[in-house]
Enzyme design. Structure first.
Site, PDB file in Angstrom:
ATOM      1  N   HIS B 126       0.839  -1.209   0.000  1.00 16.92           N
ATOM      2  CA  HIS B 126       0.000   0.000   0.000  1.00 16.92           C
ATOM      3  C   HIS B 126       0.870   1.253   0.000  1.00 16.92           C
ATOM      4  CE1 HIS B 126       0.876  -0.294   4.310  1.00 16.92           C
ATOM      5  NE2 HIS B 126       0.590   0.978   4.376  1.00 16.92           N
ATOM      6  N   TYR B 127       1.994   1.172   0.688  1.00 19.40           N
ATOM      7  CA  TYR B 127       2.925   2.307   0.717  1.00 19.40           C
ATOM      8  C   TYR B 127       3.519   2.538  -0.676  1.00 19.40           C
ATOM      9  CZ  TYR B 127       7.129   5.014   1.806  1.00 19.40           C
ATOM     10  OH  TYR B 127       8.110   5.962   1.807  1.00 19.40           O
ATOM     11  N   PHE B 128       3.909   1.458  -1.330  1.00 24.30           N
ATOM     12  CA  PHE B 128       4.480   1.577  -2.679  1.00 24.30           C
ATOM     13  C   PHE B 128       3.460   2.144  -3.666  1.00 24.30           C
ATOM     14  CE2 PHE B 128       7.663  -2.066  -1.692  1.00 24.30           C
ATOM     15  CZ  PHE B 128       8.547  -1.161  -1.146  1.00 24.30           C
ATOM     16  N   LYS B 131       3.271   5.890  -3.057  1.00 18.99           N
ATOM     17  CA  LYS B 131       4.468   6.570  -3.560  1.00 18.99           C
ATOM     18  C   LYS B 131       4.493   6.570  -5.083  1.00 18.99           C
ATOM     19  CE  LYS B 131       7.395   8.129  -1.314  1.00 18.99           C
ATOM     20  NZ  LYS B 131       7.432   9.552  -0.877  1.00 18.99           N
TER      21      LYS B 131
END
Lengths: 213, 213
Positions: B126-128, B131
């Protein structure tokens, strides 16, 4: 018409399958997460079920599909990581897969108030951002899209009547069954091609409301 | 050159302020969340501090800025809702504000491996995604961008040497101070204009690595 329902086990999707099955005009493929959901969806009217996870590679599921309804949502009981992965990233993957396999028509279950996330209550902002960016991606995809943005969803008895507009000022409720009906009526309605609109409970017959978009 | 550091209280941003202050070539504005962060950042070399929340309206902060460094991040200890609101939505707002106020140059602290979220470990996906979509938005903004994508960040003693490439195959570590140095060297380096690149610890002097991009 070959139609793929993504997130077919959801409440709106189930109603949609029921409606489309009665019309006998569709070959309905239900994309589901777990094999044990298959029997019930077939009973509702799905011609086919395919087990595939939106968090994995879904591309092959879209083969030979002419229309797609994206009705998947991470739901209120999961974390915001799933909101990113399902509502936003999963939706983008579905749009890409639809393009790749030549499905020209793409209907999305959106969310009212997602256009201006910063105006939402704090607890909903991240959800609105995810939905907004999913919508934007679809709108810039070149696909013939319709984004149906319900107000607050309920499981009440459907009225069969709605209020529809590109941007409704006031938030209202709407039943999941009525939203399924709006989706069903929109699939072939040129009035809804390349459009996004809010839907709440109202006093205009769904068929008429969709035709007058 | 008027330069705005968004997320100025972060570890990379603090190092960057220190480096830029020594060069006496910049008027440094540090955008911070809380007034009590101001004194320390001024001591590090910020000429000005502005208290503003990325989750609110940040546009006016960008007035008269010529370059922006987006170094804000929700960090590992907050929920994924903040990942959406800061790393993705906040970044988009900063890009919009930069465009609105004519800041032509925009540097972003990205993340290695964010280009292919599905290849990441589950806990990072989810972070990737957040970003990746922030990067994409910047790349399509028309601004003169540089996206610096560090590998695993550490607080070790900086080596002053790195390995840089548009896409490094293997993940590696890199110190926050070296990343700050890469950012500082990139601001005016034409070799980094309209580019995104990975950075890990290596054996080439930072100045030289940036010039040979």
């Amino acid at each position: 018409m070959n139609i793929l329902i993504v997130g077919a086990n959801g409440k709106i999707a189930r109603q949609l399958i029921k409606i489309l099955a009665e019309e006998k005009d569709y070959h309905i493929t239900a994309m589901i997460r777990k094999e044990e959901q298959a029997a019930e969806l077939k009973e509702l009217g799905a011609d086919e079920t395919i087990v595939s996870n939106l968090e994995g590679d879904i591309s092959s599921v879209f083969e030979a599909q002419e229309a797609v309804v994206f009705a998947a949502g991470s739901g209120g009981h999961t974390g915001a990581d799933k909101t990113i992965l399902i509502d936003l990233w999963g939706a983008r993957k579905a749009v890409d897969a639809a393009k790749e396999h030549g499905a020209r028509r793409f209907l999305m279950v959106g969310s009212m108030r997602s256009s201006n996330p910063d105006e939402g209550p704090d607890s909903m902002k991240h959800y609105f951002v995810a939905k907004k960016l999913a919508d934007e991606y679809l709108q810039h995809s070149g696909l013939n899209y319709t984004i149906v943005r319900p107000g607050r969803l309920t499981d009440h008895t459907p009225s069969g009547k709605v209020r529809i507009a590109p941007a409704l000022g006031e938030l209202g409720e709407v039943t999941r069954t009525d939203i399924a009906e709006v989706l069903a009526r929109s699939i072939k309605a040129e009035t809804t091609f390349f459009k996004a609109f809010d839907v709440i409970d109202g006093d205009i017959d769904i068929e008429k409301a969709v035709q007058s978009m």
